[in-house]
Design a protein around this motif. Structure first.
Motif, PDB file in Angstrom:
ATOM      1  N   LYS A  66       0.835  -1.205   0.000  1.00  7.47           N
ATOM      2  CA  LYS A  66       0.000   0.000   0.000  1.00  7.47           C
ATOM      3  C   LYS A  66       0.874   1.261   0.000  1.00  7.47           C
ATOM      4  O   LYS A  66       0.657   2.199  -0.769  1.00  7.47           O
ATOM      5  CB  LYS A  66      -0.930  -0.043   1.219  1.00  7.47           C
ATOM      6  N   ASN A  67       1.924   1.249   0.853  1.00  9.25           N
ATOM      7  CA  ASN A  67       2.823   2.402   0.906  1.00  9.25           C
ATOM      8  C   ASN A  67       3.540   2.589  -0.431  1.00  9.25           C
ATOM      9  O   ASN A  67       3.648   3.716  -0.929  1.00  9.25           O
ATOM     10  CB  ASN A  67       3.830   2.222   2.052  1.00  9.25           C
ATOM     11  N   ARG A  68       4.010   1.492  -1.028  1.00 11.24           N
ATOM     12  CA  ARG A  68       4.708   1.587  -2.323  1.00 11.24           C
ATOM     13  C   ARG A  68       3.778   2.166  -3.394  1.00 11.24           C
ATOM     14  O   ARG A  68       4.200   2.943  -4.243  1.00 11.24           O
ATOM     15  CB  ARG A  68       5.216   0.206  -2.768  1.00 11.24           C
ATOM     16  N   GLU A  69       2.502   1.763  -3.324  1.00 12.42           N
ATOM     17  CA  GLU A  69       1.516   2.260  -4.286  1.00 12.42           C
ATOM     18  C   GLU A  69       1.313   3.780  -4.100  1.00 12.42           C
ATOM     19  O   GLU A  69       1.285   4.535  -5.076  1.00 12.42           O
ATOM     20  CB  GLU A  69       0.217   1.509  -4.005  1.00 12.42           C
ATOM     21  N   LEU A  70       1.199   4.202  -2.853  1.00 14.06           N
ATOM     22  CA  LEU A  70       0.989   5.631  -2.578  1.00 14.06           C
ATOM     23  C   LEU A  70       2.211   6.464  -2.975  1.00 14.06           C
ATOM     24  O   LEU A  70       2.083   7.615  -3.377  1.00 14.06           O
ATOM     25  CB  LEU A  70       0.673   5.854  -1.094  1.00 14.06           C
ATOM     26  N   MET A  71       3.433   5.869  -2.846  1.00 17.59           N
ATOM     27  CA  MET A  71       4.674   6.582  -3.175  1.00 17.59           C
ATOM     28  C   MET A  71       4.804   6.867  -4.661  1.00 17.59           C
ATOM     29  O   MET A  71       5.252   7.938  -5.053  1.00 17.59           O
ATOM     30  CB  MET A  71       5.893   5.730  -2.773  1.00 17.59           C
TER      31      MET A  71
END
Ligand code: GDP
Length: 137
Positions: free
Chosen positions: A83-88
């Motif tokens: 999820k964090n990688r997607e938001l980044m």
């Protein structure tokens, strides 16, 4: 539930967008479990990015990451790593999808606003690098 490590890099701290970036996490189901602002030493940065030590950009990366304070954050949530990688967004902000943190706040491939762990195993190691168990709530 997973935990992952985010770093708001010196460029984004200098720009004054710490709050805007944290809002992206909180608005997308990632909870802040731990947070601190600190200045990385050259030794810290070399150790943290040891995996990249043979890459041609290693020196620039260490120099950039020590160029000013950073904010390190433990994020918690369902599929927190992905999820964090997607938001980044993509490493190079020019290639980052619209609406991602890097597309909106980053300038270049080195000054790219945020770091995020790329696997659960790395997340566990990176979290331990910055936080004791007692600091994660
Ligand atoms: P990430 O997981 O998306 O952060 O990307 P990588 O793990 O591949 O690279 C780690 C960090 O090294 C990136 O976030 C950039 O800050 C930096 N980096 C990667 N590629 C380059 C490059 O070609 N030149 C420079 N100067 N820095 C780079």
């Amino acid at each position: 539930m997973e935990q992952t490590l985010s770093i708001i890099k010196p460029d984004a701290v200098k720009k004054g967008v710490i709050g805007k970036i944290i809002d992206r996490f909180e608005s997308n189901g990632l909870r802040v479990a731990a947070l601190k602002k600190l200045q990385l030493s050259t030794k810290d940065a070399k150790e943290f990015y040891a995996i990249h030590k043979d890459r041609p950009f290693f020196g620039e990366l260490v120099e950039f990451m020590t160029s000013g304070p950073v904010v390190v954050i433990v994020l918690e949530g369902e599929n927190a790593v992905a999820k964090n990688r997607e938001l980044m967004g993509a490493t190079d902000p020019k290639e980052a999808a619209k609406g991602t943190i890097r597309a909106d706040f980053a300038e270049s491939i080195d000054a790219n606003a945020v770091h995020g762990s790329d696997s659960l195993e790395n997340a566990n190691n990176e979290i331990k690098f910055f936080f004791s168990k007692e600091e994660i709530l």
